[in-house]
Design an enzyme around this catalytic site. Structure first.
Site, PDB file in Angstrom:
ATOM      1  N   GLY B  10      34.860 -48.159 -11.540  1.00 56.85           N
ATOM      2  CA  GLY B  10      35.738 -48.107 -12.765  1.00 56.85           C
ATOM      3  C   GLY B  10      34.725 -47.700 -13.374  1.00 56.85           C
ATOM      4  N   LEU B  11      36.064 -47.142 -14.721  1.00 58.16           N
ATOM      5  CA  LEU B  11      35.973 -47.003 -16.254  1.00 58.16           C
ATOM      6  C   LEU B  11      37.324 -47.502 -16.775  1.00 58.16           C
ATOM      7  CD1 LEU B  11      33.840 -45.648 -17.226  1.00 58.16           C
ATOM      8  CD2 LEU B  11      34.889 -43.216 -17.011  1.00 58.16           C
ATOM      9  N   GLY B  12      37.517 -48.717 -16.848  1.00 61.82           N
ATOM     10  CA  GLY B  12      38.243 -49.359 -17.903  1.00 61.82           C
ATOM     11  C   GLY B  12      37.723 -50.154 -18.978  1.00 61.82           C
ATOM     12  N   VAL B  14      35.673 -52.863 -19.410  1.00 64.65           N
ATOM     13  CA  VAL B  14      34.232 -52.973 -19.650  1.00 64.65           C
ATOM     14  C   VAL B  14      32.923 -51.884 -19.173  1.00 64.65           C
ATOM     15  CG1 VAL B  14      32.904 -54.769 -18.208  1.00 64.65           C
ATOM     16  CG2 VAL B  14      34.891 -55.273 -19.062  1.00 64.65           C
ATOM     17  N   LYS B 105      34.226 -62.422 -11.578  1.00 57.14           N
ATOM     18  CA  LYS B 105      34.490 -63.874 -10.950  1.00 57.14           C
ATOM     19  C   LYS B 105      34.762 -64.333  -9.680  1.00 57.14           C
ATOM     20  CE  LYS B 105      37.945 -64.688 -13.423  1.00 57.14           C
ATOM     21  NZ  LYS B 105      38.380 -63.673 -14.423  1.00 57.14           N
ATOM     22  N   GLU B 129      26.037 -62.467 -14.408  1.00 62.01           N
ATOM     23  CA  GLU B 129      26.314 -63.235 -15.661  1.00 62.01           C
ATOM     24  C   GLU B 129      27.748 -62.889 -15.821  1.00 62.01           C
ATOM     25  OE1 GLU B 129      25.788 -65.272 -18.213  1.00 62.01           O
ATOM     26  OE2 GLU B 129      24.034 -65.806 -17.798  1.00 62.01           O
ATOM     27  N   GLY B 134      31.967 -64.788 -20.132  1.00 65.00           N
ATOM     28  CA  GLY B 134      32.282 -63.334 -20.908  1.00 65.00           C
ATOM     29  C   GLY B 134      30.845 -63.097 -21.464  1.00 65.00           C
ATOM     30  N   LYS B 205      35.487 -69.917 -11.997  1.00 64.32           N
ATOM     31  CA  LYS B 205      34.682 -70.262 -12.918  1.00 64.32           C
ATOM     32  C   LYS B 205      33.812 -71.393 -13.272  1.00 64.32           C
ATOM     33  CE  LYS B 205      36.449 -66.805 -16.096  1.00 64.32           C
ATOM     34  NZ  LYS B 205      37.571 -66.845 -17.060  1.00 64.32           N
TER      35      LYS B 205
END
Lengths: 426, 426
Positions: B10-12, B14, B105, B129, B134, B205
């Site tokens: 993934g390269l969005g 984040v 999550k 983490e 976040g 969470k």
């Protein structure tokens, strides 16, 4: 299960807290570390005073040599509360191959580098989470969670005594002297409160935080320190009416690779979460390039909060022993010391002045500001007793060099006295 | 210096943040880990869309097999933002001997246990983490700094979207619908906001936090969840007038060895630091036996804050590889799942009721309260439109079982409707 032997230097409040936490949480600690942690030896100045302690069968003596030569002790916890003796003891213990955990902020701030070097040379761990902000795990968090980030500023309330005094002045509208007395009565301030109220304790903590945040080991003379002893109730009330709360703030920031560290009364905007930190609590704000602002809040002192930080260190050392990787320094970030020049350190300031109530004084004052290229965003004349008026202004952002120029120029005037100049943080 | 190869799924937002942090802080990361971290491979669904990315010479393909079979990749970062595909990929990567860092999550909350088991069996690290809050390093802090302490309760604001909406309603006095729309316009809420506003995201969470705090792995059906979609501006204003701010609070506490976990709108006393957490920020309060209350505050989302947590994990894994101790679970605390009965879960409650404006209704209401042994400390009739009056009360502490009894009894009354019942936290 294999055992790790713990030694204790000192059995005051924090020491007793460590004993209690190790006893109460033995099963959980063992499940995490794979070791049984057992207190093997205690050194106190007056062993006969601790006859009733809950340490059945644990040898308790006054001679540090007993600890140094006890092969059953691998980790020594130093919670004696003195500097010189602790320094000597810790050095000898490290040399003898013991790992050391200490809560001694004065010692770490003054001699940390030397002790860290001995520990590294002997491949032993030296940890001191409890030395800053008691129960708040701020040092380990900086090491573990900001490793890939660039910390720009660390600031906060790192002295519980002064925060208690300022909170009382603010809430109960009492003078500094009255608030200090009540803090002493309640045990939040010592009978000689100098180290706390003059900002020295906070400065030592900021020295340790600066080492962790910027890798620089400063000395006390590199820190600009001002205490709270001159903060007046009028300042606190004036600040409140402008939307600010006065706190003793320690601040360390990096400006173009150079550090600027200060401790002093500061006006905090009420929208800033630091303004809401009450009484003896502490809070540290970390501002970093990637994450932005994070705040870590909690009790800055106290038997069990401080003991918990000590025990966290003991567990970390135990894990290192288990894995066989002791001797890595607690914080391995190193950077050459460089102090930012006053011309680069910028802030807005709150200036309180005593001005003789005769014509032309405001003109003289504003002329000095203009000559120093220091503009202000608010100015008030708040009261006059007939002879003197009180004038308060909040400047736009100016450099520390400009502030000093203003201070110098006002100092030579006969009819104007600059009473206080505090930083303003929005 | 030896190299550690990083792979990206993934390269969005984040993912790009992770690339940027690894590139910008290469020197600092190397000085801490003793390794050079290099991105070796990227898997994205549409490689042709990422032609302009700053990853010269790094192979970018769509086939996960390319990553699985690349011996140069040791640590894979999963930031794809889907569940099923991510689960399949992570399992295969762990089986193939890769270490995995994820910010997912939903996946960890639902399938964490299974993934943790595979990682342990293959002696590989699995860290996450970034999956909770976040940029706030809360999971690692619980593991490292509360190991010797007993956590009693973990509560806080763990969803930025809902906190933004509630802050806007509170500050701008707008309706839920208007605040949601402005959140969507500003990118703080998704076009389908269900998961956020209905409390599901917060519940996931809290499931992860419960695992860290109490060692128990809960399922979504073990969590009492209520969203903010029914919170009215009137509730927010009524709460304010009583000194409270309404927040969506996730709360996990242990009662006699049993867990009680809930997510729901809650009245927070304005003196509680959680009340001051504004807009998209998050904050987690840890209440423990030794330390008392500590609060960890910061950005709950965002490209770089989340990426920083991911990179902290990468650094932790790199250290483990260097030392040769991979395969220890992120959180080793384990405890059998037990859910506290409703009779043991106690709180004060805010009850808002719609009452037909005819005689005898208050009597009926207070009789129900008395029959359920639920006493109240405040009661107000705030307005009447002629036909209906709005009645608000704050109860003393009652059990969830008592609350349910009240709800049942009110439900059968013709002239009284219970609109909302929210917890009250002082």
């Amino acid at each position: 299960m294999r055992e790790i032997g713990i030694g204790l230097l000192g059995l005051g409040t924090v020491g007793s807290g460590v004993v209690r936490l190790l006893q109460d949480n033995q099963a959980k600690i063992s499940s995490i570390t794979g070791r049984r942690l057992t207190i093997k030896r205690v050194i106190v100045r007056h062993p006969e005073k601790h006859r009733d302690t809950k340490l059945d069968g644990v040898p308790m003596t006054a001679n540090i040599e007993d600890m140094i030569q006890d092969p059953a002790v691998q980790i020594v916890v130093e919670v004696m509360g003195t500097i010189q003796l602790a320094e000597d003891y810790i050095k000898r213990l490290l040399q003898a191959g013991k790992h050391v955990v200490t809560a001694n902020k004065d010692l770490i701030a003054q001699k940390g580098g030397e002790l860290v070097d001995i520990a590294a040379k002997k491949q032993r761990d030296l940890m001191y989470e409890a030395s800053v902000a008691g129960g708040i795990p701020i040092l380990r968090t900086i090491v573990n969670s900001f490793a890939a980030d660039q910390i720009l500023e660390v600031s906060g309330i790192v002295n519980g005594t002064t925060n208690y005094i300022l909170t009382q002045m603010n809430q109960k509208k009492v003078s500094y002297a009255a608030a200090l007395k009540s803090a002493q009565d309640l045990g939040f301030a010592e009978s000689d409160p100098t180290n706390d109220v003059m900002g020295i304790d906070a400065a030592y903590k900021m020295i340790i935080l600066t080492q962790f945040a910027f890798g620089m080991s400063l000395k006390l003379e590199n820190v600009t320190v001002e205490g709270i002893d001159k903060v007046r109730l009028e300042d606190i009330q004036q600040a409140q009416s402008l939307g600010y709360t006065i706190k003793l703030i320690g601040d360390a920031k990096e400006i173009d690779g150079k550090a600027s560290v200060s401790v002093g009364p500061t006006l905090i905007a009420n929208s800033n979460p630091l303004a809401a930190v009450q009484n003896e609590n502490n809070a540290v704000v970390v501002k970093s390039a990637a994450v932005g602002n994070t705040m870590f809040y909690g009790p800055g002192a106290g038997e069990l909060p401080t003991a918990n930080s000590v025990v966290s260190d003991i567990i970390a050392v135990t894990k290192d022993i288990g894995i066989g990787i002791t001797g890595n320094t607690f914080n391995s970030y190193r950077h050459q010391v460089a102090i930012a020049p006053n011309s680069a350190v910028k802030s807005a300031y709150y200036l309180a002045l005593k001005v003789r109530d005769i014509p032309g004084q405001m003109l003289a004052l504003t002329r000095i500001m203009a000559e120093s290229k220091a503009s202000f965003r608010q100015i008030f004349q708040t009261s006059s007793d007939g002879d003197f008026a009180r004038v308060v202004m909040i400047t736009h952002e100016i450099s520390l060099a400009q502030l000093e120029k203003v201070q110098e120029k006002v100092a030579v005037l006969e009819n104007i006295e600059l009473i206080s100049s505090y930083r303003v943080l929005d």
